[in-house]
Design an enzyme around this catalytic site. Structure first.
Site, short mmCIF file in Angstrom:
data_model
loop_
_atom_site.label_atom_id
_atom_site.label_comp_id
_atom_site.label_asym_id
_atom_site.label_seq_id
_atom_site.Cartn_x
_atom_site.Cartn_y
_atom_site.Cartn_z
N LYS A 87 23.82 83.24 -2.01
CA LYS A 87 24.33 84.53 -2.48
C LYS A 87 24.17 84.53 -4.02
CE LYS A 87 26.64 88.23 -1.60
NZ LYS A 87 26.24 89.24 -0.60
N ASP B 70 26.97 78.25 13.90
CA ASP B 70 27.44 78.65 14.78
C ASP B 70 26.69 79.89 15.33
OD1 ASP B 70 29.52 76.93 14.68
OD2 ASP B 70 31.07 78.37 15.23
N ASP C 66 24.16 87.41 3.52
CA ASP C 66 24.53 88.17 4.41
C ASP C 66 23.41 88.95 5.12
OD1 ASP C 66 23.61 89.02 2.05
OD2 ASP C 66 24.78 90.93 1.90
N ASP D 50 28.00 76.39 7.74
CA ASP D 50 28.98 76.03 8.82
C ASP D 50 28.76 77.29 9.72
OD1 ASP D 50 31.15 75.28 10.44
OD2 ASP D 50 32.18 76.67 9.28
N TYR E 139 34.39 73.25 0.31
CA TYR E 139 35.28 72.18 1.33
C TYR E 139 35.95 71.33 0.42
CZ TYR E 139 33.58 73.84 5.98
OH TYR E 139 33.16 74.61 7.12
C1 IPM Z 1 31.73 71.67 11.95
C2 IPM Z 1 33.22 72.12 12.03
C3 IPM Z 1 33.93 71.46 10.78
C4 IPM Z 1 33.21 72.17 9.62
C5 IPM Z 1 35.57 71.71 10.85
C6 IPM Z 1 36.08 71.14 12.20
C7 IPM Z 1 36.19 71.19 9.75
O1 IPM Z 1 33.58 73.47 12.27
O2 IPM Z 1 31.37 70.75 12.14
O3 IPM Z 1 31.00 72.80 11.83
O4 IPM Z 1 33.91 73.37 9.45
O5 IPM Z 1 32.50 71.31 9.20
MN MN Z 2 31.56 74.55 12.27
#
Ligand code: IPM
Ligand code: MN
Length: 356
Positions: free
Chosen positions: A188, A248, A220, A244, A142
């Protein structure tokens, strides 16, 4: 009466509607536990681009710096997608995280028994899931330099220093000590040098925590294990991009991305935000789930303000509301007593707090 200054950044998309519900709930909990919250509102992301021409105006960063905590909704939307990267809404959030040195992103993912049928996974697989993703937030791909997009190629740099890894590893081990004493470091290392360094540094940090079991897992494989046997995880320690993605995934194990809060800490001021994005496709329809945002407000009370009782009270109210069958659309499967709008569920949670 104790009094705190909260920098509120509602953001874009569903950000404003879910932030309003968090504030509704904060108002009832602060009245109940006798402290005062002074909100100051600032713009970031698309909303700031429209007014100031940049995603993180100085005014917002200064407001955040002088506050006790930042409560943040979500940013981004199609309208700003074609701007150069440094002017995109996301760049504002990344700059805020970096400027506040919020390197430690804690993302708890746990399943509420009441929502076991809301997950797309089988009940027997997810029952008892209680994971804390400790995501490094201010390094890696990032932020790594150099980075560039050229005509015929583009590149990013994944870079980590020993001290960046050390400080986040300590956070993960400290957290594990208060939990089930297991850290799974996800990387990884079969391919990446940065991952090899993560292993070396994490192993050293682990020596100070003999009670904690450390295991390593390739990312993975971790993605697979998260849906195969999610209860096998306690604390997941990982770098920025992997965290990240895996958070999710962990959210869907728990039923909906609309449920997971986060705390981004490390510097003087922390940022408290749901892990989900601005969901422009459902913005303004009153169907967004504000629970991740409200739980983020609870994390803010606990970690930034030390108002633990108030934080517990919010979390208990949410559990009670879910138990009684109130659901937003995303988690309403077959067992909902009542499908609520964003603002209805916020009000119901807030009323439960007053009654408790
Ligand atoms: C999160 C989001 C952010 C990230 C984006 C919006 C930059 O996806 O907080 O997980 O990738 O960190
Ligand atoms: Mn995210």
């Amino acid at each position: 009466m104790k009094s705190y200054n909260i920098c509120v950044i509602k953001g874009d998309g569903i950000g404003p509607e879910i932030a309003d519900e968090a504030i509704k709930v904060l108002d009832s909990v602060s009245a109940k536990f006798n402290f005062e919250l002074n909100y100051e509102y600032y713009l970031m992301g698309g909303a700031a681009i429209d007014v100031f021409g940049e995603p993180l105006p100085d005014e917002t960063l200064n407001g955040a710096r002088k506050s006790d905590a930042v409560l943040f909704g979500a940013i981004g939307g199609e309208k700003w997608d074609n701007l150069p990267r440094h002017l995109r809404p996301e760049s504002g959030l990344l700059k805020l995280r970096k400027s506040l040195n919020a390197y430690a992103n804690l993302r708890p993912a746990m399943i509420y028994d009441e929502l076991i049928n809301a997950s797309t996974l089988k009940a027997e697989v997810i029952k008892g899931v209680d994971i804390l993703v400790v995501r490094e937030l201010t390094g890696g791909l990032y932020f790594g330099q150099p980075r560039e997009k050229l005509e015929d190629r583009a590149y990013n740099t994944m870079t980590y220093t020993v001290s960046e890894i050390e400080r986040i590893a300590k956070i993960a081990f400290e957290a594990a000590m208060k939990r089930r004493k297991k850290v799974c470091m996800v990387d990884k290392a079969n391919v990446l040098e940065t991952s090899q360094l993560w292993r070396e540094v994490t192993a050293k940090v682990a020596q100070n925590y003999p009670d904690v079991t450390l295991e390593y897992m390739y990312v993975d494989n971790a993605a697979m294990q998260l849906v195969r046997y999610p209860t096998g995880f306690d604390v997941i320690l990982t770098e920025n991009l992997f965290g990240d993605i895996l958070s999710d995934e962990a959210s869907m194990v728990c039923g909906s991305i609309g449920l997971l809060p986060s705390a981004s800490m490390g510097g003087d001021v922390g940022i408290y935000e749901p892990i989900h994005g601005s969901a422009p496709d459902i913005a303004g329809q009153g169907i967004a789930n504000p629970i991740a945002m409200i739980l983020s407000a609870a994390m803010m009370l606990r970690y930034a303000l030390g108002e633990n009782e108030a934080a517990n009270c919010i979390e208990n109210a949410i559990k009670a509301v879910l138990k009684d069958g109130y659901r937003t659309k995303d988690i309403a499967k077959f067992d909902a007593v009542e499908i609520c709008t964003t603002s209805e569920i916020g009000s119901i949670i807030s009323d439960y707090i007053k009654k408790q």
